[in-house]
Design a protein around this motif. Structure first.
Motif, PDB file in Angstrom:
ATOM      1  N   GLY A 280     -10.153  -4.531   6.683  1.00  0.00           N
ATOM      2  CA  GLY A 280     -11.067  -5.773   6.732  1.00  0.00           C
ATOM      3  C   GLY A 280     -11.995  -5.506   7.811  1.00  0.00           C
ATOM      4  N   THR A 281     -13.111  -6.268   7.890  1.00  0.00           N
ATOM      5  CA  THR A 281     -14.088  -6.206   9.068  1.00  0.00           C
ATOM      6  C   THR A 281     -14.206  -7.511   9.669  1.00  0.00           C
ATOM      7  OG1 THR A 281     -15.928  -6.750   7.541  1.00  0.00           O
ATOM      8  CG2 THR A 281     -15.569  -4.681   7.971  1.00  0.00           C
ATOM      9  N   PHE A 282     -14.291  -7.485  10.944  1.00  0.00           N
ATOM     10  CA  PHE A 282     -14.261  -8.991  11.604  1.00  0.00           C
ATOM     11  C   PHE A 282     -15.413  -8.829  12.768  1.00  0.00           C
ATOM     12  CE2 PHE A 282      -9.950  -7.613  10.330  1.00  0.00           C
ATOM     13  CZ  PHE A 282      -9.543  -8.918  10.029  1.00  0.00           C
ATOM     14  N   PRO A 283     -15.731  -9.881  12.785  1.00  0.00           N
ATOM     15  CA  PRO A 283     -17.085  -9.801  13.601  1.00  0.00           C
ATOM     16  C   PRO A 283     -16.864 -10.016  15.109  1.00  0.00           C
ATOM     17  CG  PRO A 283     -17.011 -12.032  12.534  1.00  0.00           C
ATOM     18  CD  PRO A 283     -15.919 -11.150  12.062  1.00  0.00           C
ATOM     19  N   PRO A 284     -17.641  -9.559  16.118  1.00  0.00           N
ATOM     20  CA  PRO A 284     -17.226  -9.722  17.491  1.00  0.00           C
ATOM     21  C   PRO A 284     -16.879 -11.137  17.751  1.00  0.00           C
ATOM     22  CG  PRO A 284     -19.253  -8.412  17.161  1.00  0.00           C
ATOM     23  CD  PRO A 284     -18.964  -9.153  15.885  1.00  0.00           C
ATOM     24  N   GLY A 285     -15.909 -11.103  18.821  1.00  0.00           N
ATOM     25  CA  GLY A 285     -15.700 -12.503  19.274  1.00  0.00           C
ATOM     26  C   GLY A 285     -14.458 -13.363  18.526  1.00  0.00           C
ATOM     27  N   VAL A 286     -14.181 -12.973  17.662  1.00  0.00           N
ATOM     28  CA  VAL A 286     -13.138 -13.627  16.861  1.00  0.00           C
ATOM     29  C   VAL A 286     -11.846 -13.014  17.166  1.00  0.00           C
ATOM     30  CG1 VAL A 286     -14.667 -14.182  14.833  1.00  0.00           C
ATOM     31  CG2 VAL A 286     -12.989 -12.369  14.522  1.00  0.00           C
ATOM     32  N   ASP A 287     -10.638 -13.811  17.101  1.00  0.00           N
ATOM     33  CA  ASP A 287      -9.507 -13.213  17.499  1.00  0.00           C
ATOM     34  C   ASP A 287      -8.926 -12.720  16.074  1.00  0.00           C
ATOM     35  OD1 ASP A 287      -9.389 -14.070  19.933  1.00  0.00           O
ATOM     36  OD2 ASP A 287      -8.647 -16.051  19.299  1.00  0.00           O
ATOM     37  N   VAL A 288      -8.736 -11.260  16.004  1.00  0.00           N
ATOM     38  CA  VAL A 288      -8.096 -10.379  14.752  1.00  0.00           C
ATOM     39  C   VAL A 288      -6.626 -10.741  14.689  1.00  0.00           C
ATOM     40  CG1 VAL A 288      -7.905  -8.127  13.812  1.00  0.00           C
ATOM     41  CG2 VAL A 288     -10.237  -8.842  15.049  1.00  0.00           C
ATOM     42  N   PRO A 289      -6.252 -11.022  13.371  1.00  0.00           N
ATOM     43  CA  PRO A 289      -4.849 -11.282  13.196  1.00  0.00           C
ATOM     44  C   PRO A 289      -4.054 -10.081  13.815  1.00  0.00           C
ATOM     45  CG  PRO A 289      -5.765 -11.944  11.338  1.00  0.00           C
ATOM     46  CD  PRO A 289      -6.947 -11.475  12.126  1.00  0.00           C
ATOM     47  N   PRO A 290      -2.834 -10.357  14.619  1.00  0.00           N
ATOM     48  CA  PRO A 290      -2.216  -9.100  15.281  1.00  0.00           C
ATOM     49  C   PRO A 290      -1.747  -7.937  14.329  1.00  0.00           C
ATOM     50  CG  PRO A 290      -0.891 -11.141  15.164  1.00  0.00           C
ATOM     51  CD  PRO A 290      -2.279 -11.522  14.552  1.00  0.00           C
ATOM     52  N   GLU A 291      -1.525  -8.246  13.164  1.00  0.00           N
ATOM     53  CA  GLU A 291      -0.961  -7.179  12.254  1.00  0.00           C
ATOM     54  C   GLU A 291      -2.245  -6.002  11.762  1.00  0.00           C
ATOM     55  OE1 GLU A 291      -1.122 -10.941   9.320  1.00  0.00           O
ATOM     56  OE2 GLU A 291      -1.015 -10.416  11.477  1.00  0.00           O
ATOM     57  N   PHE A 292      -3.356  -6.393  12.125  1.00  0.00           N
ATOM     58  CA  PHE A 292      -4.442  -5.420  11.708  1.00  0.00           C
ATOM     59  C   PHE A 292      -4.925  -4.738  13.073  1.00  0.00           C
ATOM     60  CE2 PHE A 292      -5.334  -8.749   8.715  1.00  0.00           C
ATOM     61  CZ  PHE A 292      -6.088  -8.007   7.732  1.00  0.00           C
ATOM     62  N   THR A 293      -4.651  -3.504  12.853  1.00  0.00           N
ATOM     63  CA  THR A 293      -5.209  -2.373  13.870  1.00  0.00           C
ATOM     64  C   THR A 293      -6.546  -2.138  13.877  1.00  0.00           C
ATOM     65  OG1 THR A 293      -2.963  -1.308  13.830  1.00  0.00           O
ATOM     66  CG2 THR A 293      -4.691  -0.208  14.823  1.00  0.00           C
ATOM     67  N   ILE A 294      -7.225  -2.252  15.022  1.00  0.00           N
ATOM     68  CA  ILE A 294      -8.747  -1.889  14.999  1.00  0.00           C
ATOM     69  C   ILE A 294      -8.781  -0.272  14.860  1.00  0.00           C
ATOM     70  CG2 ILE A 294     -10.944  -2.176  16.200  1.00  0.00           C
ATOM     71  CD1 ILE A 294      -9.840  -4.784  15.087  1.00  0.00           C
ATOM     72  N   ILE A 295      -9.588   0.274  13.878  1.00  0.00           N
ATOM     73  CA  ILE A 295      -9.704   1.590  13.742  1.00  0.00           C
ATOM     74  C   ILE A 295     -11.077   1.865  13.880  1.00  0.00           C
ATOM     75  CG2 ILE A 295      -7.505   1.768  12.562  1.00  0.00           C
ATOM     76  CD1 ILE A 295      -9.070   1.920   9.921  1.00  0.00           C
ATOM     77  N   GLY A 296     -12.132   1.186  13.721  1.00  0.00           N
ATOM     78  CA  GLY A 296     -13.446   1.715  14.037  1.00  0.00           C
ATOM     79  C   GLY A 296     -14.349   0.727  13.949  1.00  0.00           C
ATOM     80  N   ARG A 297     -15.623   0.883  13.905  1.00  0.00           N
ATOM     81  CA  ARG A 297     -16.703  -0.253  13.824  1.00  0.00           C
ATOM     82  C   ARG A 297     -17.812  -0.131  12.638  1.00  0.00           C
ATOM     83  NH1 ARG A 297     -14.139  -1.696  17.489  1.00  0.00           N
ATOM     84  NH2 ARG A 297     -14.413  -2.358  19.324  1.00  0.00           N
ATOM     85  N   VAL A 298     -18.467  -1.111  12.104  1.00  0.00           N
ATOM     86  CA  VAL A 298     -19.540  -0.969  11.282  1.00  0.00           C
ATOM     87  C   VAL A 298     -20.994  -1.016  12.054  1.00  0.00           C
ATOM     88  CG1 VAL A 298     -20.534  -2.430   9.418  1.00  0.00           C
ATOM     89  CG2 VAL A 298     -18.090  -2.581   9.658  1.00  0.00           C
ATOM     90  N   ARG A 299     -21.553  -0.058  11.238  1.00  0.00           N
ATOM     91  CA  ARG A 299     -23.032   0.053  12.037  1.00  0.00           C
ATOM     92  C   ARG A 299     -24.017   0.168  10.793  1.00  0.00           C
ATOM     93  NH1 ARG A 299     -24.902   5.203  11.221  1.00  0.00           N
ATOM     94  NH2 ARG A 299     -23.447   6.633  10.894  1.00  0.00           N
ATOM     95  N   ALA A 300     -25.384  -0.256  11.417  1.00  0.00           N
ATOM     96  CA  ALA A 300     -26.477   0.085  10.443  1.00  0.00           C
ATOM     97  C   ALA A 300     -26.569   1.562  10.032  1.00  0.00           C
ATOM     98  CB  ALA A 300     -27.906  -0.334  10.804  1.00  0.00           C
ATOM     99  N   GLY A 301     -27.114   1.879   8.618  1.00  0.00           N
ATOM    100  CA  GLY A 301     -26.994   3.469   8.212  1.00  0.00           C
ATOM    101  C   GLY A 301     -26.996   3.466   6.966  1.00  0.00           C
ATOM    102  N   GLU A 302     -26.894   4.662   6.337  1.00  0.00           N
ATOM    103  CA  GLU A 302     -26.820   5.074   5.127  1.00  0.00           C
ATOM    104  C   GLU A 302     -25.517   4.326   4.204  1.00  0.00           C
ATOM    105  OE1 GLU A 302     -25.642   8.815   2.105  1.00  0.00           O
ATOM    106  OE2 GLU A 302     -26.282   9.179   4.301  1.00  0.00           O
TER     107      GLU A 302
END
Length: 325
Positions: A280-302
């Motif tokens: 899943g993707t989560f916007p900045p500032g929200v509390d991500v549920p603890p079962e999710f590990t943050i593995i990267g970022r979304v950016r503008a691009g192709e």
């Protein structure tokens, strides 16, 4: 009590369906449950429906999985699609095709797995169908619900700046299959391939947290992330150092004779598929549920481009029309 040595052809359709139906269950708000011409479902704010098949020789082999695990796996992989909409699974339908020589013991074990995994998911088995075929085919339809006033979490909502989150440990199913095909029948990785552990409740938790997009990892982490990014019109950057690694993957690669253990482990994690965790993707500032590990970022691009530590990587994984690549 059904004679477990009797074959499906000898027992007949009614006997098989009686076994698959399981014990009578409370149908809750449903006006009609299992056993009639069709189930009649109770009211829901929004209904989520998905269906999928497991075909012998294409998706599973009975020499490396048992009938109970096959039932559990068939349900689990469909439940994960419901969870990926931010919903909870409530009902299961089963369509089964088997050769006539299949025994009633096999059907009983399959039914045990189906009902056990449905119960773990909080769902009832409400009906299905049976026919004869040359190979075993298990088709599951999973039905879920969303609360009133809540929209599903779609594939196409990721936005630049969002964080990418993943449940579970990727690569376990692929490594488990490799071990099974090498004749190594027991272990946590092998069982992860036989029966994925779906993250019950995590889809709804992601929805409540404000996830902008959500999908399940069935075809491989890279392939599924690329599909999410393409649908959203964005690119995605993965942080290799942030990927959660199962402690047994390196040993599995060594046992299988990999010359580059790290590369083999990374291939399993990025392209293996069939782990059925949630991405899943989560916007900045929200509390991500603890079962999710943050593995990267979304950016503008192709749209659909995925990079690993800044380097573009072409997804492998599973294509349902072509198979693995």
């Amino acid at each position: 009590m059904t004679d477990r040595t009797v074959t499906v052809a000898e027992a007949g359709e009614s006997a098989v369906l009686d076994v698959l139906s399981g014990e009578p269950a409370d149908v809750g708000d449903d006006p009609v449950g299992n056993g009639d011409d069709a189930a009649v479902l109770g009211p829901a704010a929004a209904t989520v429906v998905t269906t999928d098949m497991l075909v012998e020789g294409t998706h599973f082999r009975l020499d490396v999985t048992n009938w109970s695990d096959l039932g559990r796996r068939a349900v689990a992989q469909n439940v994960s699609d419901v969870l990926a909409m931010g919903a909870d699974c409530t009902r299961i339908l089963v369509a089964l095709a088997v050769p006539g020589h299949t025994t009633m013991a096999d059907i009983a074990d399959l039914s045990e797995g189906i009902h056990g995994e449905a119960a773990r998911s909080g769902a009832l088995v409400v009906g299905g169908d049976l026919t004869r075929a040359d190979v075993v085919v298990v088709g599951i339809t999973a039905i879920g619900t969303l609360p009133y006033g809540h929209a599903p979490v779609r594939l196409d909502g990721a936005r630049p700046g969002d964080r990418i989150g993943l449940t579970g440990l990727p690569g376990c199913s692929a490594a488990g299959l490799a071990l099974l095909l090498d004749g190594r029948g027991d272990g946590p990785l092998q069982q992860a391939h036989r029966v994925p552990t779906t993250p019950i409740g995590s889809g709804a938790a992601a929805r409540r947290a404000g996830a902008t997009s959500l999908t399940d990892v069935s075809d491989g982490l890279l392939r599924d992330l690329a599909a999410l990014a393409r649908a959203s019109g964005v690119a995605a950057d993965l942080d290799g150092g942030a990927l959660p690694v199962h402690p047994d993957l390196r040993q599995a690669a060594a046992d299988l004779g990999a010359t580059d253990i790290d590369a083999r482990v990374l291939d399993w994690m990025l392209d293996g598929g069939e782990d059925h965790g949630l991405l899943g993707t989560f916007p900045p500032g929200v509390d991500v549920p603890p079962e999710f590990t943050i593995i990267g970022r979304v950016r503008a691009g192709e749209p659909g481009l995925v990079t690993l530590d800044g380097v573009p990587r072409i997804p492998g994984g599973w294509d349902s029309a072509r198979g693995a690549n």
